[in-house]
Scaffold this active site. Structure first.
Site, PDB file in Angstrom:
ATOM      1  N   SER A  53      -9.979   0.038   6.423  1.00 19.41           N
ATOM      2  CA  SER A  53      -9.217   0.091   5.174  1.00 19.41           C
ATOM      3  C   SER A  53      -8.584  -1.222   4.732  1.00 19.41           C
ATOM      4  O   SER A  53      -8.138  -1.334   3.596  1.00 19.41           O
ATOM      5  CB  SER A  53      -8.128   1.158   5.279  1.00 19.41           C
ATOM      6  OG  SER A  53      -8.696   2.421   5.487  1.00 19.41           O
TER       7      SER A  53
ATOM      8  N   LYS B 185       0.840  -1.192   0.000  1.00 20.01           N
ATOM      9  CA  LYS B 185       0.000   0.000   0.000  1.00 20.01           C
ATOM     10  C   LYS B 185       0.880   1.249   0.000  1.00 20.01           C
ATOM     11  O   LYS B 185       1.903   1.304   0.680  1.00 20.01           O
ATOM     12  CB  LYS B 185      -0.903  -0.008   1.240  1.00 20.01           C
ATOM     13  CG  LYS B 185      -1.876   1.146   1.328  1.00 20.01           C
ATOM     14  CD  LYS B 185      -2.757   1.006   2.554  1.00 20.01           C
ATOM     15  CE  LYS B 185      -3.771   2.139   2.652  1.00 20.01           C
ATOM     16  NZ  LYS B 185      -4.667   1.976   3.825  1.00 20.01           N
TER      17      LYS B 185
ATOM     18  N   SER C 217      -9.227   2.013   2.448  1.00 17.45           N
ATOM     19  CA  SER C 217      -8.295   2.721   1.593  1.00 17.45           C
ATOM     20  C   SER C 217      -7.194   1.853   0.981  1.00 17.45           C
ATOM     21  O   SER C 217      -6.410   2.343   0.162  1.00 17.45           O
ATOM     22  CB  SER C 217      -7.634   3.853   2.386  1.00 17.45           C
ATOM     23  OG  SER C 217      -6.855   3.348   3.463  1.00 17.45           O
TER      24      SER C 217
END
Length: 531
Positions: free
Chosen positions: A240, A138, A216
């Site tokens: 997320s 990420k 996210s």
């Protein structure tokens, strides 16, 4: 500021060796469940003669969707290598990423160098726990390697300075022998249920391109579902990890805060994402434990077994989250089918209402942004013309944050914790189940959504998330498990919440779930990359 180019490479190598030793250290914390698992029959480790018929029938290179155990067996036998894996996944990325747009920065040259080193280690019999296994990262500071940059999904930081040292999680992954070929997309400042930004464009869900991949950790979820990587790192400050796990048909783990050395702020923690439960265990065991870089990391390191006893006799509670959002019928029906399977396996399952309310979302958001997580607010307010859809509206919604908002969220934490204890764990339930999202049908393209939906809670998908309260209640571990597909070929997921610090209860459930429920990413259940 320390110049990373002057760090002694011998010191860097010695530190990685020390971390590698810690990954297999005998002083790791072992619970009674761990000891019980050690007395179970030996796990069924894949050999190099497994069946790849499902992926081959779908026209997919089997390496792209192979499990960690399967890949390690192939690498050890010499029938495939880490270089073969990386090449196959890069080829798939080049063919299909234009449809889903889930990658920010690629690091293929560096990854190939690491894959070749892993190839040598297998030949020498010196393979480490994740040797040659690809891990998507990420796009955020804690997951970066020295010399990489993060953009936070924003034009305002697209040319940010590279970091000068590894994040703590990166130290762990390097020590485990992982190969890290790219960074993945996120929503602007990690706030929304999907990634649709001026910096990187819109990330689409490979199961149905119309819809959001969740967020996210948006790109991490897509990269896994798309077969671009074997494992992926996410982080979770409001759902997320769990939201993209749900939207992409994956397993995702939001650990007890401090279990992974990733943050000092209790709202947020890093965690693993995977297509299979056993892959999730591999990645969690690689990243768990203390680090010299993060004070909040829990000591000693906890060991996560691969095998667990059955669930028969467990009392399990279900909260549908109706005070936050109404779950659509297809999601409720597929979860009810799973509940019936649990009852057939000897579990007692009852419905409860923990009293969570959508009116408290604002308190959560204000509390979150009253920490250093909200350090973007000033620069974002000064550059509203460069922001992604709905970000300006969210700034208006937040307004001023400070000590009073922090106090309000602390009061909410105390109230919610008491309610969960009184309604669930204080009554003898072992786990609590909740849907992850009330609906998976959230448009991926927020630029288009904003033309039709003015409400930022709905346009960004935040209004459908049943996750945020557990980031206030951040000592409760949560595994997100796949429920299966609903209409329009979209996955749905379920949160499995354990009592505080009981990570292994959630893993025991997920292990059993993976055996008693139909799996995705096999037979005809692969993403279609179509609308």
């Amino acid at each position: 500021m320390k110049d990373n180019s002057k760090i002694d490479p011998t010191f860097q190598k010695d530190r990685r060796n020390l971390i590698a030793l810690m990954l297999t250290a005998p002083f790791a914390l072992k619970s009674s469940l761990t000891e019980a698992a050690l007395n179970l029959p030996a796990p069924q480790v894949a050999t190099a003669t497994f069946d790849f018929a499902s992926t081959e029938a779908a026209g997919i290179n089997p390496l792209c969707y192979a499990s960690v155990n399967e890949l390690k067996a192939l690498f050890k036998s010499g029938k495939a290598s880490p270089v073969d894996l990386l090449k196959a996944q890069i080829k798939r990325y080049e063919e299909l990423n234009p449809k889903v747009n889930c990658i920010t920065f690629t690091h293929f040259e560096e990854a190939m160098k690491d894959a070749k080193e892993s190839e040598k280690r297998y030949k020498q019999g010196k393979a480490r726990p994740l040797e040659g296994i690809t891990v998507a990262l990420k796009d955020e500071v804690g997951h970066l390697k020295a010399g990489w940059r993060t953009t936070q999904g924003s034009l305002l930081f697209k040319e940010s300075e590279p970091v000068i040292e590894n994040g703590a999680v990166m130290d762990m992954l390097e020590a485990a022998g992982a190969v890290m070929p790219f960074q993945t997309t996120v929503p602007e400042f990690y706030l929304f249920v999907g990634a649709s930004t001026r910096a990187w464009g819109t990330t689409h869900n490979p199961w149905n391109l119309q819809y959001s991949p969740g967020g996210s950790s948006s790109g991490s979820g897509v990269a896994l579902a798309a077969g671009f990587t074997t494992l992926a790192m996410g982080s979770d400050m409001g759902g997320s990890i769990r939201l993209p796990a749900s939207q992409n048909g994956l397993y995702g783990f939001r650990p007890t805060f401090g279990r992974v050395a990733s943050a000092e702020i209790p709202y947020s923690t890093s965690g693993p994402m995977a297509r299979r439960f056993d892959d999730l265990v591999h990645l969690q065991n690689a990243i768990v434990g203390p680090s010299e870089k993060v004070m909040a990391a829990i000591r000693p390191r906890l060991d996560y077994p691969f095998q667990y006893p059955k669930l028969s006799g467990w009392r399990i509670a279900v909260d549908w989250g109706s005070g936050i959002a109404d779950v659509i019928p297809s999601v409720k029906n597929v979860m009810l089918k799973g509940i019936e399977t649990l009852r057939a396996a000897g579990c007692i399952v009852d419905e409860v209402d923990c009293g969570f309310s959508k009116k408290d979302k604002t308190i959560f958001l204000h509390g979150l942004l009253s920490t250093s997580i909200g350090n973007f607010l000033e620069i974002a307010n000064a550059n509203r013309d460069k922001l992604s859809p709905y970000m300006a509206e969210m700034l208006d919604h937040v307004k001023a944050v400070g000590p009073r908002q922090a106090e309000e969220v602390e009061d909410l934490l105390a109230r919610y914790h008491r309610q969960v204890q009184q309604k669930v764990f204080g009554k003898g339930y072992r786990l609590l189940l909740m849907p992850t999202l009330s609906t998976p049908f959230i448009d991926a393209d927020m630029f288009e959504a904003k033309k039709k939906i003015s409400d930022p809670w709905l346009g960004t998908g935040l209004g459908y998330a049943l996750t945020w309260q557990w980031n206030i209640l951040n000592r409760y571990p949560i595994v997100d498990v796949p429920l299966g597909l609903v209409e329009k070929n979209m996955p749905a997921g379920m949160q499995v919440i354990g009592q505080t610090f009981t990570d292994l209860d959630t893993f025991q459930f997920a292990s059993n779930w993976s055996q008693i429920r139909p799996a995705l990413f096999k037979e005809d259940k692969f993403p279609t990359f179509s609308y």
